[in-house]
Design a protein around this motif. Structure first.
Motif, PDB file in Angstrom:
ATOM      1  N   VAL A  80       0.846  -1.201   0.000  1.00  0.00           N
ATOM      2  CA  VAL A  80       0.000   0.000   0.000  1.00  0.00           C
ATOM      3  C   VAL A  80       0.874   1.241   0.000  1.00  0.00           C
ATOM      4  CG1 VAL A  80      -1.634   1.350   1.356  1.00  0.00           C
ATOM      5  CG2 VAL A  80      -1.968  -1.120   1.108  1.00  0.00           C
ATOM      6  N   ALA A  83       2.579   1.840  -3.326  1.00  0.00           N
ATOM      7  CA  ALA A  83       1.627   2.284  -4.346  1.00  0.00           C
ATOM      8  C   ALA A  83       1.253   3.748  -4.118  1.00  0.00           C
ATOM      9  CB  ALA A  83       0.383   1.391  -4.336  1.00  0.00           C
ATOM     10  N   VAL A  84       1.045   4.089  -2.855  1.00  0.00           N
ATOM     11  CA  VAL A  84       0.648   5.464  -2.528  1.00  0.00           C
ATOM     12  C   VAL A  84       1.768   6.438  -2.858  1.00  0.00           C
ATOM     13  CG1 VAL A  84       0.172   7.016  -0.603  1.00  0.00           C
ATOM     14  CG2 VAL A  84      -1.066   4.853  -0.803  1.00  0.00           C
ATOM     15  N   HIS A  86       4.156   6.059  -4.933  1.00  0.00           N
ATOM     16  CA  HIS A  86       4.308   6.113  -6.382  1.00  0.00           C
ATOM     17  C   HIS A  86       3.239   7.010  -7.014  1.00  0.00           C
ATOM     18  CE1 HIS A  86       3.837   4.404 -10.568  1.00  0.00           C
ATOM     19  NE2 HIS A  86       5.085   4.812 -10.551  1.00  0.00           N
ATOM     20  N   ALA A  87       2.017   6.855  -6.538  1.00  0.00           N
ATOM     21  CA  ALA A  87       0.912   7.671  -7.072  1.00  0.00           C
ATOM     22  C   ALA A  87       1.138   9.150  -6.747  1.00  0.00           C
ATOM     23  CB  ALA A  87      -0.417   7.189  -6.503  1.00  0.00           C
ATOM     24  N   SER A  90       3.822  10.484  -9.084  1.00  0.00           N
ATOM     25  CA  SER A  90       3.341  10.668 -10.455  1.00  0.00           C
ATOM     26  C   SER A  90       2.558  11.966 -10.576  1.00  0.00           C
ATOM     27  CB  SER A  90       2.451   9.491 -10.860  1.00  0.00           C
ATOM     28  OG  SER A  90       3.190   8.289 -10.801  1.00  0.00           O
ATOM     29  N   ALA A  91       1.692  12.207  -9.584  1.00  0.00           N
ATOM     30  CA  ALA A  91       0.871  13.421  -9.607  1.00  0.00           C
ATOM     31  C   ALA A  91       1.780  14.646  -9.583  1.00  0.00           C
ATOM     32  CB  ALA A  91      -0.077  13.431  -8.421  1.00  0.00           C
TER      33      ALA A  91
END
Lengths: 96, 96
Positions: A80, A83-84, A86-87, A90-91
């Motif tokens: 988790v 993934a967080v 990484h997200a 990206s933003a």
DNA sequence: CTCCTTTATGCGCATAGGCGCATATTCACC
DNA sequence: GGTGAATATGCGCCTATGCGCATAAAGGAG
């Protein structure tokens, strides 16, 4: 058990702190607060929340307190977190 | 942009709803509220939050409103959602 | 049109959470 | 002991958020 993790991550200051810590290194509060642009008490309290959630560990080193990502996170929580982060990254990139 | 997603997921009712929806199918509010044990207004409001966060889509079908996971989630958000649902499921299993 | 089922929403309440400010605490150095 | 840097925390304020209750709105069936 994943809920407190999500609550801890669902705050801009704390999410950014986790991003800074996700380089794997140790960072003291003053470093984090400067990097994020938060006041001292604010930064300190947010780090307590992350610690309480089990996401980070702290270590006293002279007058500094060094925080690091908890290396013993369960694989599920680690997934988790990755993934967080990484997200979030990206933003950030798409804005820059 | 990931922050509203995390806020939306950081609630037991909404997290459970996403878990129920993660089978890929459509589920109406009355089905979700029964599965979760929530009152009607509570369930309806939580679904609005998930919809506002972009996590789910809704579709009117006669007197029912069918919710489903938004199929157009960005890969980054999808990865977060999958990791979260997986972590929630693991926690559930270890309790059972 | 009336009744029933399903869903949404206005309203008020209670609690949680984030903030700044001031102060306490801890440690190094002299 | 005294000073300064780094960190934690008590306090009050303000906003966000979750809840129940009642009611509205939407649609099917008769």
């Amino acid at each position: 058990m994943i809920l407190p993790i999500l609550s801890a991550l669902a705050d801009p200051t704390r999410l950014e702190a986790m991003r800074l810590l996700s380089d794997g290194g140790e960072h003291c509060v003053c470093e984090l607060m400067r990097g994020i642009g938060a006041t001292q008490s604010r930064m300190s309290r947010h780090m307590q929340v992350l610690k309480q959630a089990g996401l980070v560990l702290d270590r006293r080193d002279a007058q500094w307190v060094r925080y690091r990502v908890n290396p013993d996170l369960s694989p599920e929580v680690r997934a988790v977190l990755d993934a967080v982060c990484h997200a979030a990254q990206s933003a950030q990139r798409s804005v820059a």
